[in-house]
Every structure is written in C-alpha cells, then in structure tokens.
Design a protein around this motif. Structure first.
Motif, PDB file in Angstrom:
ATOM      1  N   PRO A 900      32.544   7.979  32.035  1.00  0.00           N
ATOM      2  CA  PRO A 900      32.067   6.583  31.911  1.00  0.00           C
ATOM      3  C   PRO A 900      33.090   5.734  31.170  1.00  0.00           C
ATOM      4  N   PRO A 901      33.086   4.440  31.408  1.00  0.00           N
ATOM      5  CA  PRO A 901      33.986   3.549  30.667  1.00  0.00           C
ATOM      6  C   PRO A 901      33.713   3.640  29.176  1.00  0.00           C
ATOM      7  N   PRO A 902      34.734   3.426  28.354  1.00  0.00           N
ATOM      8  CA  PRO A 902      34.518   3.474  26.898  1.00  0.00           C
ATOM      9  C   PRO A 902      33.456   2.471  26.453  1.00  0.00           C
ATOM     10  N   ALA A 903      32.676   2.895  25.491  1.00  0.00           N
ATOM     11  CA  ALA A 903      31.612   2.013  24.979  1.00  0.00           C
ATOM     12  C   ALA A 903      32.236   0.841  24.245  1.00  0.00           C
ATOM     13  N   PRO A 904      31.694  -0.359  24.426  1.00  0.00           N
ATOM     14  CA  PRO A 904      32.253  -1.527  23.737  1.00  0.00           C
ATOM     15  C   PRO A 904      32.059  -1.438  22.235  1.00  0.00           C
ATOM     16  N   GLU A 905      33.103  -1.818  21.510  1.00  0.00           N
ATOM     17  CA  GLU A 905      33.013  -1.829  20.056  1.00  0.00           C
ATOM     18  C   GLU A 905      32.372  -3.127  19.551  1.00  0.00           C
ATOM     19  N   GLY A 906      32.774  -4.238  20.141  1.00  0.00           N
ATOM     20  CA  GLY A 906      32.226  -5.523  19.734  1.00  0.00           C
ATOM     21  C   GLY A 906      32.855  -6.037  18.458  1.00  0.00           C
ATOM     22  N   ASP A 907      32.742  -7.310  18.235  1.00  0.00           N
ATOM     23  CA  ASP A 907      33.302  -7.968  17.061  1.00  0.00           C
ATOM     24  C   ASP A 907      32.189  -8.777  16.412  1.00  0.00           C
ATOM     25  N   PRO A 908      31.793  -8.440  15.171  1.00  0.00           N
ATOM     26  CA  PRO A 908      30.662  -9.165  14.557  1.00  0.00           C
ATOM     27  C   PRO A 908      30.944 -10.642  14.343  1.00  0.00           C
ATOM     28  N   TRP A 909      32.221 -11.027  14.274  1.00  0.00           N
ATOM     29  CA  TRP A 909      32.546 -12.434  14.043  1.00  0.00           C
ATOM     30  C   TRP A 909      32.601 -13.225  15.338  1.00  0.00           C
ATOM     31  N   HIS A 910      32.570 -12.556  16.469  1.00  0.00           N
ATOM     32  CA  HIS A 910      32.761 -13.249  17.742  1.00  0.00           C
ATOM     33  C   HIS A 910      31.659 -14.265  18.001  1.00  0.00           C
ATOM     34  N   ALA A 911      30.412 -13.808  17.937  1.00  0.00           N
ATOM     35  CA  ALA A 911      29.283 -14.706  18.218  1.00  0.00           C
ATOM     36  C   ALA A 911      29.211 -15.836  17.201  1.00  0.00           C
ATOM     37  N   ARG A 912      29.527 -15.543  15.951  1.00  0.00           N
ATOM     38  CA  ARG A 912      29.463 -16.588  14.935  1.00  0.00           C
ATOM     39  C   ARG A 912      30.506 -17.669  15.198  1.00  0.00           C
ATOM     40  N   TRP A 913      31.685 -17.237  15.586  1.00  0.00           N
ATOM     41  CA  TRP A 913      32.717 -18.239  15.840  1.00  0.00           C
ATOM     42  C   TRP A 913      32.366 -19.107  17.047  1.00  0.00           C
ATOM     43  N   LEU A 914      31.697 -18.565  18.049  1.00  0.00           N
ATOM     44  CA  LEU A 914      31.313 -19.369  19.208  1.00  0.00           C
ATOM     45  C   LEU A 914      30.393 -20.509  18.797  1.00  0.00           C
ATOM     46  N   VAL A 916      30.360 -21.888  15.786  1.00  0.00           N
ATOM     47  CA  VAL A 916      31.221 -22.822  15.058  1.00  0.00           C
ATOM     48  C   VAL A 916      32.040 -23.653  16.036  1.00  0.00           C
ATOM     49  N   GLN A 917      32.553 -23.016  17.066  1.00  0.00           N
ATOM     50  CA  GLN A 917      33.365 -23.721  18.052  1.00  0.00           C
ATOM     51  C   GLN A 917      32.540 -24.777  18.784  1.00  0.00           C
ATOM     52  N   ALA A 918      31.327 -24.433  19.173  1.00  0.00           N
ATOM     53  CA  ALA A 918      30.464 -25.400  19.844  1.00  0.00           C
ATOM     54  C   ALA A 918      30.174 -26.593  18.951  1.00  0.00           C
ATOM     55  N   LEU A 919      29.926 -26.329  17.676  1.00  0.00           N
ATOM     56  CA  LEU A 919      29.661 -27.417  16.736  1.00  0.00           C
ATOM     57  C   LEU A 919      30.891 -28.300  16.567  1.00  0.00           C
ATOM     58  N   LEU A 920      32.079 -27.692  16.496  1.00  0.00           N
ATOM     59  CA  LEU A 920      33.316 -28.467  16.363  1.00  0.00           C
ATOM     60  C   LEU A 920      33.542 -29.351  17.580  1.00  0.00           C
ATOM     61  N   VAL A 921      33.287 -28.815  18.761  1.00  0.00           N
ATOM     62  CA  VAL A 921      33.455 -29.613  19.976  1.00  0.00           C
ATOM     63  C   VAL A 921      32.523 -30.814  19.960  1.00  0.00           C
ATOM     64  N   LEU A 922      31.277 -30.590  19.562  1.00  0.00           N
ATOM     65  CA  LEU A 922      30.310 -31.690  19.511  1.00  0.00           C
ATOM     66  C   LEU A 922      30.737 -32.751  18.504  1.00  0.00           C
ATOM     67  N   VAL A 923      31.189 -32.329  17.320  1.00  0.00           N
ATOM     68  CA  VAL A 923      31.599 -33.281  16.288  1.00  0.00           C
ATOM     69  C   VAL A 923      32.802 -34.095  16.753  1.00  0.00           C
ATOM     70  N   VAL A 924      33.799 -33.426  17.332  1.00  0.00           N
ATOM     71  CA  VAL A 924      34.993 -34.133  17.796  1.00  0.00           C
ATOM     72  C   VAL A 924      34.636 -35.100  18.923  1.00  0.00           C
ATOM     73  N   ALA A 925      33.768 -34.673  19.835  1.00  0.00           N
ATOM     74  CA  ALA A 925      33.374 -35.558  20.930  1.00  0.00           C
ATOM     75  C   ALA A 925      32.660 -36.799  20.411  1.00  0.00           C
ATOM     76  N   VAL A 926      31.810 -36.634  19.395  1.00  0.00           N
ATOM     77  CA  VAL A 926      31.104 -37.783  18.823  1.00  0.00           C
ATOM     78  C   VAL A 926      32.087 -38.723  18.135  1.00  0.00           C
ATOM     79  N   LEU A 927      33.049 -38.175  17.402  1.00  0.00           N
ATOM     80  CA  LEU A 927      34.030 -39.012  16.712  1.00  0.00           C
ATOM     81  C   LEU A 927      34.937 -39.736  17.697  1.00  0.00           C
ATOM     82  N   ALA A 928      35.159 -39.135  18.862  1.00  0.00           N
ATOM     83  CA  ALA A 928      36.046 -39.756  19.852  1.00  0.00           C
ATOM     84  C   ALA A 928      35.318 -40.730  20.753  1.00  0.00           C
TER      85      ALA A 928
END
Length: 955
Positions: A900-914, A916-928
């Motif tokens: 079987p393919p190797p089991a995914p390890e995953g990154d605990p910070w990945h979902a959190r950063w997404l 943060v990234q969505a919030l940053l996009v929204l803030v920048v879009a509002v400011l622009a």
C-alpha cells in the motif's frame, strides 16, 4: 370638489422638523423654515437623542414646549408619528410638512407647494426639487422611481446642473421626506411611514401606498430645497441601526418592492432580486469589492429570512394595490434600464472617463417623465455608443480572431498538451488538492500545493465548478483579455483612445500570447493578462497621492500575489523595477506603499515561497509541465530582441518588426524623454532577463526533466515598456501629419509600419491556426485498461522516450489534476524509482520490480512511440506480465504483490495556516476595494468633519 373651488380651500400647515446630531445644518434649516413667504401655522420638532447641541438649538429657536425629546435610536417615521400623536388636528385642510435637519427650503418653497395643491385636488403628496447642499447648482432629485429590483432612479445624469430643464409639476412615484408635504388625512389613511423602515426608502414606501390609495404624488420644481444627505453620505453617525448604510438601503429597497407589488409581479420580482443579488455579489467580488458583495448577500438574505414580516407588510398594503397597479407601473423604471446603465458605465470606463459609483443620484440617462407619461431611454443611441466604443470594438475583434485561430481547440473532449496537464476534475477536486496536508499524487508528498491551484479553484467555483471552463477562459481567452486589460489599464497613461487601441492590439497579439496558447502555458497566459493592470496600479502607487496610492498598493500587492503564484519570476522582476522606481521618484509615502506592494505577496504565499526558496531555480518555471521540447535551447539573440520567446506557435520574426521600428522612432522625439528612457530601460531589462532565463537550465519539481526556462514572461515585461514608449509618440506624429509635406508622408509611414504588427500577427494566426502540442482532444495519460484494473490507490509508472533519453512519471491510478505536477516529489523515493525504471528498460535483472512494488507501483505504461528495444526489455522481466502492446501504447503489470502507499504524515500547521491565509486574503481585498469604506471616510475625512473640509461651499 372642482378645481376652481379647491383654490379657495383653507390650508393649515404643520411643519415637523426631525433632528439627530445635525447642528452644522440645523441653524440654516430653521432660518429657512421661519423665513417662508407663506408662514407655517405650527412648527414642532423632534430631537432623536442628539449629542451636539441640536436639542438646545431647537428649544432656543422654537421654544421648549415645541420640542419633543426622543431616544437616540428612534427612526424618522417613529419620530413623526410620536409628534402627531400629541397634536390635535388643525382646522381646514391640514398638511404635514416634513423636514430633515439638513434640508433648507427656499423662501417660497411652501407657497409653491400649496399653489400646486390648489391646482389638483387629488394631490396627496407634494415634494420640492432637491439640490445639493454644497454645490447649490447640482440636482439631487426631481422625483424618484425604482425598477423591480429596487434600484433607485432619479432620471438625472450624474452631477447634472439645474438649468430649468425639468421645470413644471410632474407626477412621480415618490418624493423624498426631505421637504415632503402630505395631507394629514392621507397620512392617516395609509398609516404613515412604516416603522420597520427606520431609515432609507421609507419615503418610497409611503408614496407607493399613497399611489395605491388613488392619490397623486407630484414633484413641484418651482419649490426648491437644498439637502445635505448627511445620513447616506456618512457625514454623521447612524444610530437607528447597526447596518452599513448601503446594506440597509439595499435591504429596504428589496422589501418595499416585494411588499407593494401585486401577486403576479411579486413572483417575478422575487426571482429577479434573488438571481440579481447573486450576480451583483459575484461582480463585486470580481471587481475587488468584497464589502459591497457582502452587502448584497446580507440584504437579500435578511428579507428572505423573515417571510412572516414580509407577509404582514403585504396584508397591510393590500387595499388598492392591484386596482391602482397600472398607474404605478407606468412610473416604474422601464425594463432593461439596468442593463443600459451597466453598459453606459462600462463604456465610460473603457473610454477613460469618470466612473460614477452607485450613489443617491446616479441614474440611467433618461429624460424626465412629464405628467406620468413615460419617456423611454434611447436604446438605439446607447447601443450605437457602446458598439462604437474603441475598447468594445477592440475586444470584439480580438475575440473573433481568437475563435477562428483556435478553431481546432474548441468543442473538444479534453483540453491538454504541451505544458498544460489535461484538464480534469472540478472546483471541489482543486480545493481538496490545495487544502490536504499530504498528497497521494505521484510518489506522495507533504509539500505545499502551488497557490495558483486555489485561484483556479475559486474561478472554477464561480463558473459553476467547471475547471475546464476556467482554464479555457484564462488560456484560450488570454489574447482578447490581454487586449482589453491593456486598453483599460492605460487610459490614465497613454492619451488618445485609438492610440490605446494600437497599443492594446499589439500587446495582445505578441508572440508571447499566441505562443502561450500554442504550448499550453497557463502561467504565462495569466501573467500576460495581469501585467498591464500591474503597470497601471504601479503608476498610481508612485503618484504620491496618499489615499489613492495606498489603496492601489493593496490592490497591486494582491494581483502581484496572483501573478507570482502562476509564474514566480514575476515577483523578483517587479521587485527590482519597483525598488528602482521608488528611488527615482522619492515622494512622501511612496516607500510605505512600495513596502505594502511587495509585502502582501510574501504574507499571502509565505509557506510556498519558503519551499520555493529551497530550490531557487524553480523561480524561472511557471504553472504546468516543464518539457524540454517546448523550449528552444539555442534561441538567437535577434529573436529575443524582436520579442519572440521561441517554441511552438511562433510567427516569423519580421511580424514584430513594425512594432520595434515604431518604438525606435520614439528615440528621435524631443518630448517625454524621461518616459521614453524609462520605457526603454524596462524593455532592455526584460530582454536581459529573458536572455539569462533562456541560458539557465532548470529541473522540474518532479525531477524528471531539465531544460532552459521559457523567456515568455520577461519578454512580456519588455514589450509593455516598448509599447508605452511607442504610444507616447502618437501626439508628435499627429503634429507631423498636420504639418503636411514630407512630414506628413513620414507620419503616415510610421503609422503604417506601426499598425503592420497587429494586422500581420492576427492574419498569420488566423491562417495558421494554433500549431502546437496543445489539443482539444488530449489523450488520457492513464489508459482505460489501467484505470479499470487499478484499485486501492495503486500507482502507474509512465515511461516516455525522448531524444535525450527516457523520462518517467508516477501516476496514482487516475489522470493528474492541474497543480499536481508542480508539487515536489521527495528526493529519496524519486531516486529509487528512477534507478528501478532505468533497470527495467535496460533489460537487466534485479530488484527493480521489488522497489516499484514497495512504492505502490503496479502498472508500467510506455507512451507512444513504443520502441522495440523497450518492449523486449520489459517482456524479459519475469516480474512483469504484458497486458497490451501496440505502436501507440504498451501496458505491463507487476506479478508480485504491491504494498500500500505510505501512510500520510500530515502537518499540524497546514490547516491553521490555510485559515490565516484566507483571512489575509479577505483583509487585503477589503483594503484594496474602492467600495469597502464608508462614504464619509473614503475621502480621508472623519465622519463628523465639517462639510467645508470636503469641498468649498458654493452658495
């Protein structure tokens, strides 16, 4: 009662002034009220919790017994109702004169209104002509109507001056409560102002109900009042509701229309408003105005979420609604006027003229309606203006050329080939690829997915989840989109519409654009469309006008992040040019704006940029596959100087000769030498970077190919600099043409040479079509035999023969999605599989099959052409069993068990950063976003600042 008798009717007038933090206007309003040539009989005021001394001013002027103090959250209609509860009816025919604290009537306003009342006994509501408080020549209202979506229509042109063009007494659907004169018996009959509509559109609802009751609503233009519109323009704080004024106005507009229409039109209006609000929200998002998009969704949602409230309002308005709807219908905005308004605004934007935002006195270009007779807009004239606009003509011509040239790509079953991965899946698949922490594609990877996947997913979602449609718009439509982008973006840089047409057509038909289509280079296509917008916003950032520059900086940073996601080389190119520009134009605040521009992409793309920095060579790559056969390794210098990046789909070099000649002619001009020098500097810089990119070998993220980078993006930078230089010579050429003689001949010669580039490029592209590896019927990389036999994520080793050897790709039992090829594979497993693949095709025995099985590979596929040596070598392997073999395809299967393919390890910070990234996009879009701030604060003036800080008062 006859008209003659009505003139002897005894009128009594009760004036009601409602104030709320209006000291700056209230003094003039009271002076105007008390100075009427026909004095009012009674004056009563209501103060809604003012904190600026309005109540004291009212008490000093009218007396303490004439002022009613109410809570700060009281609405205008509630205040008027409370006053009337405490007033006994007066003798004769009593009229109620409603006045805002920021509405000053002319001395004869009341007498003119009563004169109109004497002339028509059916008049229930009369309103004055409203002019602007500051610029007292500017018309605000001569009556108001709406369309069936609640869009307000005053029948006025934007910023139209009063020259007597609307004089007379005219039937209208509604007049403003600022200066409204209404009979008290009519007020009592219809129930007064609806307390639910605490602010905005309460006047429309009241007048609509008066109309439905059989009375007339008239605008009397001889009566004049000046109105500051302080609440809507955010010149004071609104406390009756926590909603944004635009959101509240939109909600009330929809509510009033749905509450007052009969049953049949109601259903059509409900569907129209629901679909229209969704469409407007989408357009606001595309226009970088997320705040306005949110207002649209919240407004329609707040109406639909409370059906009981709407039903109660309809029951209260049932009397006379259907009976008098025909009279009301004549006064509604004609169908199609909203479309004509949109077309006019688009034409104004493309022509470089002022673009009015949706405001209180923005209206369709229709003339006034006389005495209830509807005068329709000139549809033919509007259509002619739009179709005759150079920008529209340019886009239409480029679209036609594109459709003919790409005739072989349209209507196919699967778009792909060249650098473009065959387009499969939908928006949901792309979002899953972008958000998952471990990717099963290929040999599996924990690396970050490229951020352009999120951009494509968002666009696919807008296009009903169709990824193929999003890619087709961006890639196949990049030529007309680039032309429209260049034409619209240069309206403040290049004078003359037809000069901009030449610039835009040359830019759109450059070999960079047609070559990107032919080779399936989605990254270059997106950057090609965005570059003119980057240049236009950069000029605003460097202009030194702080408010506009800062907002443009946020917008440019957001678009720069998009361009960098598709082609990372955009960022260092723009960074170097931006730093040089900031040093060359050291205006106050430019440094901060430039920091915003280049800080936004880093903040939005941070994890991916860190991953990219670990392999700096990938900065030269772009979205898609990196195939050596798509790049000319020995591109001659003259090709780069003539803006031809090489590869499939390139026209002959002489096609762009006319453009280069026109740009060289600019060096002979004495004017605009600084601009010419900057333009040529950018051009030479782009050519230099293109030379370096074409001489630098880069390894693809998968590690299976190494070749020079394609210099298309740097040449697009160079071309834009050249084109601006060439366009700025148009004024001098016009002078030569007017001079006559040899100068005229020289000017005509330069024009002919300059226009040869777009004409020749378009003609050759149409004649040759789109020669290149891209196809509308691309082959599936995973054969159907393999797809049906694979299970549990079993992988496929795909082998391809090339001139420089054999390459391999590992697929996870299905067609790869866009973006998976740009996810780096882990070096260890990749090297092991590479050695195993080489061992298989060499025919030597060993542990190759065991290595492949350990990495989940079950099938070995050889793509066309299948060489005899390779097929013999694979047949000789005891661990492989042939499933299919032809000249076009060979398929083998491993006979031993596959792990079987190797089991995914995953990154605990990945979902959190997404998040943060969505919030940053929204803030920048509002400011622009231009519409993201309240009107009062948009000019950099606090909400409570005096009017004199905004513009001088003309009185």
């Amino acid at each position: 009662m006859s008209t003659t008798d009505s003139r002897h009717t005894h009128h009594t007038v009760t004036a009601i002034v409602v104030s709320h933090d209006g000291t700056r206007w209230l003094g003039e309003t009271l002076s105007a009220l008390l100075g009427q040539t026909r004095p009012v009989d009674r004056v009563v005021a209501a103060d809604n919790g003012s904190r600026d001394g309005s109540a004291d001013l009212l008490a000093r002027t009218l007396g303490p017994n004439a002022v009613l103090a109410l809570p700060r959250s009281t609405g205008f209609g509630e205040a008027v109702a409370e006053v009337l509860k405490r007033l006994e009816p007066a003798g004769g025919r009593e009229w109620i004169w409603l006045l805002h604290d920021d509405c000053a009537p002319a001395p004869d306003a009341l007498s003119e209104l009563l004169r109109a009342a004497d002339a028509d006994p059916r008049a229930g509501v009369l309103g004055p002509k409203l002019r602007d408080w500051l610029d007292r020549r500017l018309l605000l209202e001569v009556g108001v109507t709406v369309d069936r979506t609640g869009r307000r229509d005053t029948g006025l042109e934007p910023r139209e001056f009063d020259q007597g063009q609307y004089d007379g007494v005219r039937d209208v659907l509604s007049v403003s409560t600022a200066g409204m004169l209404i009979r008290r018996d009519v007020w009592d009959e219809v129930g007064g102002l609806d307390p639910f509509l605490r602010i905005f559109r309460d006047d429309l609802d009241l007048c609509w109900r008066v109309r439905s009751a059989g009375y007339r609503v008239q605008n009397v233009t001889r009566a004049v009042a000046w109105h500051a519109e302080a609440a809507f323009r955010r010149r004071r704080r609104i406390t009756v509701s926590g909603a944004h004024p635009r959101r509240l106005d939109r909600r009330n507009a929809i509510f009033v229309v749905l509450a007052n229409l009969p049953a049949g039109p109601l259903l059509r209006a409900l569907l129209r408003n629901t679909a229209g609000s969704a469409l407007r929200a989408l357009l606001f998002l595309l226009a970088k105005q997320p705040a306005n998009a949110l207002d649209e969704i919240v407004a329609i949602g707040s109406v639909l979420a409370h059906p009981g409230r709407l039903l109660r309002a309809r029951r209260a308005r049932a009397a006379g609604r259907a009976r008098n709807h025909a009279a009301v219908k004549r006064l509604l905005t004609p169908p199609g006027a909203g479309y004509r308004r949109l077309v006019d605004r688009l034409q104004s934007y493309l022509a470089g003229g002022p673009v009015e935002t949706a405001g209180r006195h923005h209206a369709v270009p229709a003339r006034a309606r006389e005495s209830g007779e509807e005068l329709l807009t000139d549809d033919a004239g509007a259509t002619r203006r739009v179709l005759g606009n150079p920008g529209v003509l340019l886009f239409t011509a480029l679209l036609a050329v594109t459709l003919v040239a790409e005739r072989g790509l349209l209507g196919g079953t699967l778009l792909g080939g060249g650098a473009l991965v065959p387009v499969t899946g939908g928006a949901q698949d792309l979002w899953r690829l972008y958000t998952e922490g471990h990717h099963q594609a290929g040999l599996g990877s924990d690396a970050w997915a490229p951020p352009y996947v999120a951009v494509l997913a968002a666009l696919s979602g807008v296009l009903l989840g169709k990824t193929w449609l999003a890619v087709s718009v961006l890639l196949l439509g990049c030529v007309p989109l680039a032309g429209l982008s260049a034409y619209a973006a240069t309206r403040s840089i290049v004078p003359g519409r037809w000069t901009r047409v030449w610039l835009a057509s040359c830019y759109a038909l450059l070999p960079v654009g047609t070559g990107a289509v032919a080779a399936g280079r989605l990254g270059t296509a997106v950057v090609f469309v965005l570059l003119p917008v980057h240049a236009a916003l950069a000029t605003v950032v460097l202009s030194g006008e702080r408010r506009r520059a800062r907002r443009a900086a946020w917008g440019l940073g957001l678009l720069l992040a998009v361009g960098t996601a598709f082609a990372p080389i955009v960022y260092p190119l723009t960074l170097l040019l931006g730093a040089l520009a900031a040093l060359a134009f050291p205006r106050r605040g430019v440094g901060v704006s430039v920091a915003v521009v280049f800080g936004v992409p880093v903040a939005l793309l941070l994890p991916w940029l860190v991953q990219l920095a670990a392999d700096p060579g990938r900065i030269l790559l772009e979205a898609g596959l990196h195939r050596p056969e798509l790049v000319d390794p020995a591109l001659p210098a003259e090709s780069l100087l003539l803006l031809s990046p090489g590869g499939p789909g390139m026209p002959p070099l002489w096609v762009t000769g006319g453009l280069i000649a026109a740009c060289l002619a600019a060096l002979l001009m004495r004017r605009d030498r600084m601009v010419v020098a900057i333009g040529w500097g950018v051009a030479l810089f782009g050519v230099l970077v293109a030379v370096l990119a074409g001489r630098t070998s880069v390894t693809s993220p998968g590690g299976d190919a190494e070749a020079p980078a394609w210099p298309g993006v740097p040449l697009a930078f160079a071309a834009l600099g050249m084109l601006v230089v060439g366009a700025l010579t148009a004024g001098r050429i016009a002078e030569f043409r007017a001079a006559g003689g040899l100068r005229r001949l020289a000017a005509l010669g330069v024009v002919a040479v300059a226009f040869s580039t777009p004409l020749l490029a378009a003609g050759l592209w149409v004649a040759r079509g789109t020669p290149g590896p891209i196809s509308g019927n691309a082959r599936d990389a995973v054969p159907a035999l393999v797809a049906s036999a694979s299970r549990n994520g079993e992988r496929t080793l795909l082998l391809r023969s090339r001139a420089d050897g054999l390459t391999f790709t590992v697929l996870s039992g299905r067609m790869p999605l866009i973006g998976e090829a740009d996810i780096p594979s882990p070096e260890g497993p990749r090297d092991l599989v590479a050695v195993a693949a080489a061992g298989l095709v060499s025919g030597r025995g060993g542990d190759e099959a065991r290595v492949l099985a350990a990495h989940g590979v079950r099938f070995v596929v050889v793509a066309s052409p299948v060489g005899e040596e390779i097929s013999r070598a694979l047949d000789s392997q005891p661990a492989l069993a042939r499933m299919s073999l032809s000249r076009d395809l060979g398929v083998w299967r491993l006979t031993q068990p596959v792990g079987p393919p190797p089991a995914p390890e995953g990154d605990p910070w990945h979902a959190r950063w997404l998040w943060v990234q969505a919030l940053l996009v929204l803030v920048v879009a509002v400011l622009a976003a231009p519409g993201s701030r309240a009107d009062g604060a948009a000019d950099g003036v606090p909400q409570d600042a005096p009017d004199t800080e905004r513009e001088p008062v003309a009185r």
